[in-house]
Design a protein around this motif. Structure first.
Motif, mmCIF file in Angstrom:
data_model
loop_
_atom_site.group_PDB
_atom_site.id
_atom_site.type_symbol
_atom_site.label_atom_id
_atom_site.label_comp_id
_atom_site.label_asym_id
_atom_site.label_seq_id
_atom_site.Cartn_x
_atom_site.Cartn_y
_atom_site.Cartn_z
ATOM 1 N N ILE A 54 0.737 -1.197 0.006
ATOM 2 C CA ILE A 54 -0.093 0.057 -0.011
ATOM 3 C C ILE A 54 0.884 1.251 -0.037
ATOM 4 N N PRO A 55 1.907 1.412 0.918
ATOM 5 C CA PRO A 55 2.762 2.678 0.632
ATOM 6 C C PRO A 55 3.283 2.945 -0.580
ATOM 7 N N MET A 56 3.879 1.797 -1.267
ATOM 8 C CA MET A 56 4.087 1.998 -2.660
ATOM 9 C C MET A 56 3.315 2.311 -3.601
ATOM 10 N N LEU A 57 2.010 1.835 -3.342
ATOM 11 C CA LEU A 57 0.920 2.231 -4.504
ATOM 12 C C LEU A 57 0.390 3.532 -4.146
ATOM 13 N N ILE A 58 0.687 4.312 -2.870
ATOM 14 C CA ILE A 58 0.230 5.602 -2.521
ATOM 15 C C ILE A 58 1.026 6.736 -3.325
ATOM 16 N N LYS A 59 2.111 6.181 -3.741
ATOM 17 C CA LYS A 59 3.095 7.052 -4.346
ATOM 18 C C LYS A 59 2.542 7.323 -5.866
ATOM 19 N N VAL A 60 1.711 6.470 -6.482
ATOM 20 C CA VAL A 60 1.309 6.281 -7.875
ATOM 21 C C VAL A 60 0.064 7.501 -7.910
ATOM 22 N N ASP A 61 0.293 8.487 -8.865
ATOM 23 C CA ASP A 61 -0.616 9.358 -9.359
ATOM 24 C C ASP A 61 -1.466 8.755 -10.468
ATOM 25 N N PHE A 62 -2.630 8.049 -10.348
ATOM 26 C CA PHE A 62 -3.377 7.578 -11.539
ATOM 27 C C PHE A 62 -3.949 8.795 -12.605
ATOM 28 N N ALA A 63 -3.878 9.944 -12.056
ATOM 29 C CA ALA A 63 -4.331 11.189 -12.774
ATOM 30 C C ALA A 63 -2.970 11.101 -14.092
ATOM 31 N N ALA A 64 -1.910 10.646 -13.883
ATOM 32 C CA ALA A 64 -0.847 10.932 -14.762
ATOM 33 C C ALA A 64 -1.253 10.143 -15.771
ATOM 34 N N LEU A 65 -2.247 9.098 -16.048
ATOM 35 C CA LEU A 65 -2.741 8.311 -17.254
ATOM 36 C C LEU A 65 -3.006 9.365 -18.438
ATOM 37 N N THR A 144 7.937 8.126 -16.494
ATOM 38 C CA THR A 144 7.987 7.150 -15.414
ATOM 39 C C THR A 144 6.603 6.734 -14.697
ATOM 40 N N LEU A 145 6.008 8.309 -14.095
ATOM 41 C CA LEU A 145 4.716 8.038 -13.440
ATOM 42 C C LEU A 145 3.720 7.505 -14.353
ATOM 43 N N SER A 146 3.663 8.184 -15.523
ATOM 44 C CA SER A 146 2.568 7.733 -16.492
ATOM 45 C C SER A 146 2.596 6.201 -16.673
ATOM 46 N N GLN A 147 3.854 5.797 -16.945
ATOM 47 C CA GLN A 147 4.012 4.147 -17.377
ATOM 48 C C GLN A 147 3.716 3.413 -16.213
ATOM 49 N N VAL A 148 3.997 3.631 -14.722
ATOM 50 C CA VAL A 148 3.712 3.149 -13.474
ATOM 51 C C VAL A 148 2.210 3.001 -13.406
ATOM 52 N N ALA A 149 1.569 4.041 -13.559
ATOM 53 C CA ALA A 149 0.008 4.099 -13.460
ATOM 54 C C ALA A 149 -0.515 3.528 -14.378
ATOM 55 N N LEU A 150 -0.196 3.128 -15.662
ATOM 56 C CA LEU A 150 -0.800 2.611 -16.735
ATOM 57 C C LEU A 150 -0.571 0.844 -16.590
ATOM 58 N N ASN A 151 0.641 0.657 -16.039
ATOM 59 C CA ASN A 151 0.950 -0.727 -15.793
ATOM 60 C C ASN A 151 0.035 -1.339 -14.644
ATOM 61 N N ASP A 152 -0.222 -0.594 -13.432
ATOM 62 C CA ASP A 152 -0.589 -0.768 -12.485
ATOM 63 C C ASP A 152 -2.236 -0.835 -12.959
ATOM 64 N N ALA A 194 -4.877 2.681 -1.454
ATOM 65 C CA ALA A 194 -3.758 3.516 -1.535
ATOM 66 C C ALA A 194 -4.402 4.801 -2.317
ATOM 67 N N GLN A 195 -5.294 4.795 -3.077
ATOM 68 C CA GLN A 195 -5.868 5.852 -3.869
ATOM 69 C C GLN A 195 -6.716 6.558 -2.857
ATOM 70 N N LEU A 196 -7.470 5.918 -2.038
ATOM 71 C CA LEU A 196 -8.462 6.664 -1.067
ATOM 72 C C LEU A 196 -7.573 7.324 0.014
ATOM 73 N N ILE A 197 -6.489 6.830 0.375
ATOM 74 C CA ILE A 197 -5.534 7.321 1.435
ATOM 75 C C ILE A 197 -4.835 8.512 0.774
ATOM 76 N N ARG A 198 -4.360 8.429 -0.126
ATOM 77 C CA ARG A 198 -3.807 9.585 -1.061
ATOM 78 C C ARG A 198 -4.563 10.545 -1.272
ATOM 79 N N LYS A 199 -5.893 10.413 -1.654
ATOM 80 C CA LYS A 199 -6.862 11.379 -1.881
ATOM 81 C C LYS A 199 -6.964 12.154 -0.533
ATOM 82 N N ALA A 200 -7.270 11.401 0.575
ATOM 83 C CA ALA A 200 -7.677 12.057 1.773
ATOM 84 C C ALA A 200 -6.496 12.949 2.476
ATOM 85 N N LEU A 201 -5.153 12.605 1.958
ATOM 86 C CA LEU A 201 -3.984 13.189 2.484
ATOM 87 C C LEU A 201 -3.749 14.345 1.672
ATOM 88 N N LEU A 202 -3.907 14.353 0.351
ATOM 89 C CA LEU A 202 -3.599 15.531 -0.319
ATOM 90 C C LEU A 202 -4.671 16.483 -0.252
#
Length: 356
Positions: A54-65, A144-152, A194-202
């Motif tokens: 989960i901490p690793m996935l929190i780093k991923v911003d799916f908006a980068a797609l 890098t960010l967009s590629q990781v988001a797409l892969n996930d 991870a995305q719910l936590i990311r959104k709440a923190l941001l």
């Protein structure tokens, strides 16, 4: 790169020693841990794996797609490597080396399990360490960010079918219910959480996200090391009897990493992609999401399986191998930028990425 990341192989080696020793001295404790299951899900291991992932996935911003189209050449190459070449290539390498060449030197009852572990490792593209490798090659961060988001995003729907297909082709019985449960527990649930936590923190600001990650990152590392200790606690007796197994399992993994990274690098050069994209593209195509592979191997085949051991070998060699690829990518930059297609695309963009 942090001290932990730089010396990951050392920590894994220490976990091997600690796990083997603890597994021998406290065997009843490890048996109790193995028995703590509900619906074939080991609860202590599930908790550790969620804490890893989960901490690793929190780093991923799916908006980068939304940025994917900006580097379509590099994206296309990496998708080709990650979802076609790597998993199918590893299935072939597993058959050649584990099922054929190395069969006389491996436990006969674990051959299929070793191949299954290698397939699981190859079918999970890296999520976290990619950012480290990209930074070391001065990679384009948005790519890098967009590629990781797409892969996930792809992994959510493609991991189970690809693994099931390749296990079937390798004549390995596919436990579909367990495989589906593993995808839900170790991909879908962590991504959503991870995305719910990311959104709440941001919502509280970037500083809140940074503070949270500063706390969670060490916990994630501890969870990884604890998972490895547990694995080797169960695998200890087998490792002591067959120390050659780890070296033999490393062979197809090493071949896959160097072939896939080299192929991705060359395809990017032929397509005219910039070096700052080709570097991380090659590294993303070579590295693996070993945390997910370990989790899936344990769920599908158990702690003491050859599949679990095979995925851990991927952890053992990850850092030194990837650092060697980083060095090759950086050293070959002048050669890369002399490529005809690279010059042509750069000229069309008005860039000058090379010296005549």
């Amino acid at each position: 790169m942090s001290i932990f990341e730089r010396y990951l192989t050392v920590w894994v080696g220490l976990c091997i020693v600690a796990g083997v020793a603890l597994g021998h001295v406290f065997a009843p404790v490890f048996h109790l841990i193995a028995a703590a299951e509900i619906a074939k899900v080991n609860l202590p291991m599930a908790a550790l794996i969620w804490l890893m992932i989960i901490p690793m996935l929190i780093k991923v911003d799916f908006a980068a797609l939304g940025q994917v189209a900006r580097h379509w050449r590099g994206i296309s190459v990496t998708l080709l490597i990650n979802w076609l070449v790597k998993p199918f290539g590893m299935a072939l390498l597993g058959w050649i080396f584990i099922s054929q060449l190395f069969r006389p030197y491996l436990p006969a009852d674990q051959i299929d399990s070793y191949i299954a572990g290698l397939i699981l490792l190859a079918a999970a593209p890296c999520t976290a360490m990619v950012f480290v490798w990209s930074n070391l090659t001065k990679g384009e961060p948005n790519f890098t960010l967009s590629q990781v988001a797409l892969n996930d995003s792809i992994m959510v729907v493609a991991f189970a079918p690809i693994v099931g297909l390749l296990l079937g082709l390798s004549a390995i019985t596919v436990p579909w219910s367990t495989l589906t449960l593993s995808v839900g527990l170790y991909i879908i649930v962590p991504v959503l959480a991870a995305q719910l936590i990311r959104k709440a923190l941001l919502a509280k600001g970037e500083a809140a996200l940074s503070r949270f990650m500063a706390v969670m990152q060490p916990l994630s590392i501890v969870a990884l090391l604890a998972t490895l200790v547990m694995l080797f606690g169960f695998q200890g007796e087998q490792i002591l009897k067959q120390p050659l197994v780890i070296a033999l399992l490393a062979v197809p993994i090493l071949i896959q990493v160097y072939v896939n990274s080299g192929l991705a690098y060359l395809l990017n050069r032929l397509s005219g992609e910039a070096h700052c994209v080709a570097g991380p593209s090659a590294l993303i195509g070579a590295s693996n999401f070993f945390e997910l592979a370990v989790a899936a191997a344990i769920s599908l085949f158990g702690f003491q399986s050859g599949a679990a051991l095979a995925t851990v070998v991927g952890v053992l060699i990850e850092v030194p191998v990837m650092l060697s690829i980083v060095a090759i990518v950086n050293a070959s930059k002048p050669w890369y930028e002399r490529g005809q297609a690279v010059r042509k695309v750069a000229a069309a963009r008005g860039d000058t990425p090379f010296k005549a």
